[in-house]
Structures are given as C-alpha cells and as structure tokens.
Design a protein around this motif. Structure first.
Motif, mmCIF file in Angstrom:
data_model
loop_
_atom_site.group_PDB
_atom_site.id
_atom_site.type_symbol
_atom_site.label_atom_id
_atom_site.label_comp_id
_atom_site.label_asym_id
_atom_site.label_seq_id
_atom_site.Cartn_x
_atom_site.Cartn_y
_atom_site.Cartn_z
ATOM 1 N N ALA A 61 -47.901 -2.955 -16.490
ATOM 2 C CA ALA A 61 -48.877 -2.181 -17.262
ATOM 3 C C ALA A 61 -48.463 -2.033 -18.729
ATOM 4 C CB ALA A 61 -49.080 -0.803 -16.640
ATOM 5 N N VAL A 62 -47.163 -2.144 -19.000
ATOM 6 C CA VAL A 62 -46.690 -2.039 -20.388
ATOM 7 C C VAL A 62 -46.279 -3.397 -20.953
ATOM 8 C CG1 VAL A 62 -46.030 0.389 -20.213
ATOM 9 C CG2 VAL A 62 -44.339 -1.386 -19.667
ATOM 10 N N GLY A 63 -46.694 -4.472 -20.270
ATOM 11 C CA GLY A 63 -46.477 -5.817 -20.798
ATOM 12 C C GLY A 63 -45.148 -6.446 -20.466
ATOM 13 N N LEU A 64 -44.421 -5.891 -19.495
ATOM 14 C CA LEU A 64 -43.141 -6.472 -19.090
ATOM 15 C C LEU A 64 -43.335 -7.156 -17.742
ATOM 16 C CD1 LEU A 64 -40.904 -3.474 -20.169
ATOM 17 C CD2 LEU A 64 -41.162 -5.670 -21.345
ATOM 18 N N GLY A 65 -43.785 -8.398 -17.795
ATOM 19 C CA GLY A 65 -44.207 -9.096 -16.589
ATOM 20 C C GLY A 65 -43.160 -9.937 -15.892
ATOM 21 N N LEU A 66 -41.944 -10.017 -16.443
ATOM 22 C CA LEU A 66 -40.939 -10.893 -15.835
ATOM 23 C C LEU A 66 -39.643 -10.133 -15.575
ATOM 24 C CD1 LEU A 66 -40.285 -13.825 -14.949
ATOM 25 C CD2 LEU A 66 -39.393 -14.200 -17.256
ATOM 26 N N THR A 67 -39.208 -10.181 -14.321
ATOM 27 C CA THR A 67 -37.914 -9.617 -13.927
ATOM 28 C C THR A 67 -37.021 -10.778 -13.521
ATOM 29 O OG1 THR A 67 -38.907 -7.549 -13.176
ATOM 30 C CG2 THR A 67 -36.714 -8.078 -12.326
ATOM 31 N N VAL A 68 -35.816 -10.786 -14.073
ATOM 32 C CA VAL A 68 -34.864 -11.863 -13.808
ATOM 33 C C VAL A 68 -33.548 -11.238 -13.357
ATOM 34 C CG1 VAL A 68 -33.749 -13.928 -14.743
ATOM 35 C CG2 VAL A 68 -35.927 -13.164 -15.706
ATOM 36 N N PHE A 69 -32.990 -11.762 -12.282
ATOM 37 C CA PHE A 69 -31.668 -11.343 -11.831
ATOM 38 C C PHE A 69 -30.700 -12.403 -12.320
ATOM 39 C CE2 PHE A 69 -34.708 -9.335 -9.084
ATOM 40 C CZ PHE A 69 -34.288 -8.022 -9.124
ATOM 41 N N VAL A 70 -29.804 -11.996 -13.199
ATOM 42 C CA VAL A 70 -28.938 -12.929 -13.901
ATOM 43 C C VAL A 70 -27.507 -12.782 -13.394
ATOM 44 C CG1 VAL A 70 -28.136 -13.689 -16.165
ATOM 45 C CG2 VAL A 70 -30.424 -12.690 -15.929
ATOM 46 N N GLU A 71 -26.975 -13.884 -12.862
ATOM 47 C CA GLU A 71 -25.581 -13.918 -12.432
ATOM 48 C C GLU A 71 -24.749 -14.439 -13.593
ATOM 49 O OE1 GLU A 71 -25.358 -16.382 -8.962
ATOM 50 O OE2 GLU A 71 -26.873 -15.213 -7.894
ATOM 51 N N ILE A 72 -23.751 -13.673 -13.981
ATOM 52 C CA ILE A 72 -22.926 -14.041 -15.127
ATOM 53 C C ILE A 72 -21.489 -14.213 -14.665
ATOM 54 C CG2 ILE A 72 -22.101 -13.305 -17.404
ATOM 55 C CD1 ILE A 72 -24.701 -11.525 -17.474
ATOM 56 N N LYS A 73 -20.949 -15.373 -14.958
ATOM 57 C CA LYS A 73 -19.553 -15.665 -14.618
ATOM 58 C C LYS A 73 -18.742 -15.669 -15.908
ATOM 59 C CE LYS A 73 -16.708 -18.672 -11.813
ATOM 60 N NZ LYS A 73 -16.057 -17.531 -11.203
ATOM 61 N N VAL A 74 -17.600 -15.004 -15.850
ATOM 62 C CA VAL A 74 -16.704 -14.916 -17.000
ATOM 63 C C VAL A 74 -15.567 -15.902 -16.792
ATOM 64 C CG1 VAL A 74 -15.205 -13.370 -18.318
ATOM 65 C CG2 VAL A 74 -17.321 -12.500 -17.326
ATOM 66 N N GLY A 75 -15.177 -16.599 -17.881
ATOM 67 C CA GLY A 75 -14.151 -17.634 -17.796
ATOM 68 C C GLY A 75 -12.762 -17.122 -17.485
ATOM 69 N N ARG A 76 -12.240 -16.264 -18.312
ATOM 70 C CA ARG A 76 -10.884 -15.748 -18.106
ATOM 71 C C ARG A 76 -10.964 -14.288 -17.709
ATOM 72 N NH1 ARG A 76 -7.954 -15.940 -23.110
ATOM 73 N NH2 ARG A 76 -10.003 -15.734 -24.044
ATOM 74 N N HIS A 77 -10.323 -13.960 -16.583
ATOM 75 C CA HIS A 77 -10.360 -12.588 -16.095
ATOM 76 C C HIS A 77 -9.209 -11.774 -16.668
ATOM 77 C CE1 HIS A 77 -12.807 -14.533 -12.871
ATOM 78 N NE2 HIS A 77 -13.545 -13.499 -13.167
ATOM 79 N N SER A 78 -9.571 -10.677 -17.289
ATOM 80 C CA SER A 78 -8.599 -9.702 -17.764
ATOM 81 C C SER A 78 -9.347 -8.396 -17.936
ATOM 82 C CB SER A 78 -7.971 -10.134 -19.090
ATOM 83 O OG SER A 78 -8.915 -10.042 -20.144
ATOM 84 N N GLN A 79 -8.598 -7.309 -18.009
ATOM 85 C CA GLN A 79 -9.246 -6.012 -18.218
ATOM 86 C C GLN A 79 -9.970 -5.993 -19.556
ATOM 87 O OE1 GLN A 79 -6.343 -2.909 -17.730
ATOM 88 N NE2 GLN A 79 -6.744 -2.737 -15.544
ATOM 89 N N GLU A 80 -9.374 -6.597 -20.550
ATOM 90 C CA GLU A 80 -9.980 -6.622 -21.886
ATOM 91 C C GLU A 80 -11.302 -7.397 -21.875
ATOM 92 O OE1 GLU A 80 -8.963 -8.617 -26.128
ATOM 93 O OE2 GLU A 80 -7.329 -7.486 -25.181
ATOM 94 N N ASN A 81 -11.315 -8.575 -21.220
ATOM 95 C CA ASN A 81 -12.543 -9.366 -21.134
ATOM 96 C C ASN A 81 -13.627 -8.623 -20.347
ATOM 97 O OD1 ASN A 81 -11.411 -11.426 -22.585
ATOM 98 N ND2 ASN A 81 -11.045 -12.762 -20.827
ATOM 99 N N ALA A 82 -13.232 -7.997 -19.244
ATOM 100 C CA ALA A 82 -14.200 -7.261 -18.421
ATOM 101 C C ALA A 82 -14.793 -6.103 -19.211
ATOM 102 C CB ALA A 82 -13.538 -6.756 -17.140
ATOM 103 N N ARG A 83 -13.955 -5.391 -19.949
ATOM 104 C CA ARG A 83 -14.425 -4.262 -20.753
ATOM 105 C C ARG A 83 -15.385 -4.736 -21.843
ATOM 106 N NH1 ARG A 83 -10.336 -1.440 -20.421
ATOM 107 N NH2 ARG A 83 -8.989 -2.620 -21.804
ATOM 108 N N ALA A 84 -15.027 -5.838 -22.514
ATOM 109 C CA ALA A 84 -15.893 -6.379 -23.569
ATOM 110 C C ALA A 84 -17.236 -6.816 -22.991
ATOM 111 C CB ALA A 84 -15.197 -7.545 -24.268
ATOM 112 N N GLN A 85 -17.194 -7.457 -21.836
ATOM 113 C CA GLN A 85 -18.420 -7.908 -21.176
ATOM 114 C C GLN A 85 -19.297 -6.717 -20.807
ATOM 115 O OE1 GLN A 85 -18.983 -11.150 -20.754
ATOM 116 N NE2 GLN A 85 -20.892 -10.990 -19.675
ATOM 117 N N GLN A 86 -18.693 -5.683 -20.236
ATOM 118 C CA GLN A 86 -19.449 -4.497 -19.834
ATOM 119 C C GLN A 86 -20.092 -3.821 -21.043
ATOM 120 O OE1 GLN A 86 -17.164 -1.901 -17.190
ATOM 121 N NE2 GLN A 86 -16.153 -3.710 -16.375
ATOM 122 N N GLU A 87 -19.338 -3.666 -22.116
ATOM 123 C CA GLU A 87 -19.882 -3.027 -23.320
ATOM 124 C C GLU A 87 -21.035 -3.841 -23.893
ATOM 125 O OE1 GLU A 87 -16.581 -2.395 -25.967
ATOM 126 O OE2 GLU A 87 -15.647 -0.954 -24.597
ATOM 127 N N ALA A 88 -20.887 -5.169 -23.888
ATOM 128 C CA ALA A 88 -21.953 -6.029 -24.412
ATOM 129 C C ALA A 88 -23.212 -5.920 -23.552
ATOM 130 C CB ALA A 88 -21.462 -7.476 -24.480
#
Length: 159
Positions: A61-88
């Motif tokens: 009704a407000v013009g948002l007609g597409l819902t997408v479920f997006v799977e995102i894979k991160v290359g290098r796992h670290s707390q810093e990378n996870a935190r940056a990804q979450q904030e973004a």
C-alpha cells in the motif's frame, strides 16, 4: 531476563493483540487495577521486554512491493569484521530485520524495497560494498503468507 508472572504475560498478550489499548482497557482485560497495571507496563518497558510500539504498515500500500531475503557471507571471520558488518547492516534503512546465522551464510537480512530495480541499486551500490563480503545470495519473496505475527508467549506463570 526478568521473571515474568501471569499478569506480565497477560499484559504482553493484550499489547500484542492491540498496542493502542489504553491502560484502563489493559487493566480490565488482565484483572488488575489501572495503577499496578501501568507500573507493570513501565517495568516491562524499562527491562527491555517491551521494546516499543509501532504501526503495522501494509508494504504494498505504500509502494514497497518487493521483499528479498539476502544471505551474506563474510570472507574473514573476526570479532572486528562481524562488528563492522553488523553496524553497516543496521545503517541500511531497507534492511527491516537481520540475523547472525549458522550455515552457508553468516547473516540473513530481510530487505524491503519498491521493486527489482530498487533492489539492484541497493545490491550493487550498498550490499556488495559491505565490509568483508565474499558472497551474497538473494531469495525473492513471491507472496507474504504471514508477517509480523505475535510471539507465542509462555503459558501463564503463577505469581
């Protein structure tokens, strides 16, 4: 986690059903007087059990007609990378919900946009530019069956 009693659970059930109910209406439905009922609601808010109140808006009704479920894979796992990804991800308004998950991907984001063209722009200009992204997979919702349903609260506790 706060220790919720039968009155707290009853209040939460009423609010899930009708968040616009007045304190007097809630008190009547849970068999409390208005003053203790309001105290309990304020305690539920302060403790973070009640995180807020909002309108349930029809996306189309407000013009948002597409819902997408997006799977995102991160290359290098670290707390810093996870935190940056979450904030973004938190900073992207089109992301209406997001989870850190196990499995083939690291994050699952629910994205709501106007149409495929809007998603393409979001994907190419924003999602692919997220820190450390190594892969993105998009799953398009064909039709919503159930969204924003109420939580199945535990059975009433004595108290």
């Amino acid at each position: 986690m706060p220790n919720l009693d039968k009155f707290d659970i009853a209040i939460l059930r009423v609010l899930q059903d009708d968040a616009r109910a007045t304190n007097v209406e809630i008190a009547e439905r849970v068999n409390l007087s208005p003053s203790p009922c309001l105290r309990r609601i304020r305690n539920l808010e302060r403790s973070g059990v009640l995180r807020g109140y909002r309108a349930d808006i029809d996306r189309k009704a407000v013009g948002l007609g597409l819902t997408v479920f997006v799977e995102i894979k991160v290359g290098r796992h670290s707390q810093e990378n996870a935190r940056a990804q979450q904030e973004a991800l938190l900073a992207i308004p089109e992301v209406v919900s997001c989870f850190l998950i196990s499995g083939n991907a690291d994050f699952l984001a629910e994205v709501v946009v106007e149409d495929l063209s809007a998603y393409e722009t979001l994907l190419t200009e924003t999602l692919l530019a997220l820190p450390g992204v190594s892969d993105i997979r998009s799953n398009f919702a064909i039709r919503a069956i159930k969204t924003g349903g109420p939580l199945k609260l535990p059975e009433r506790r004595e108290g």
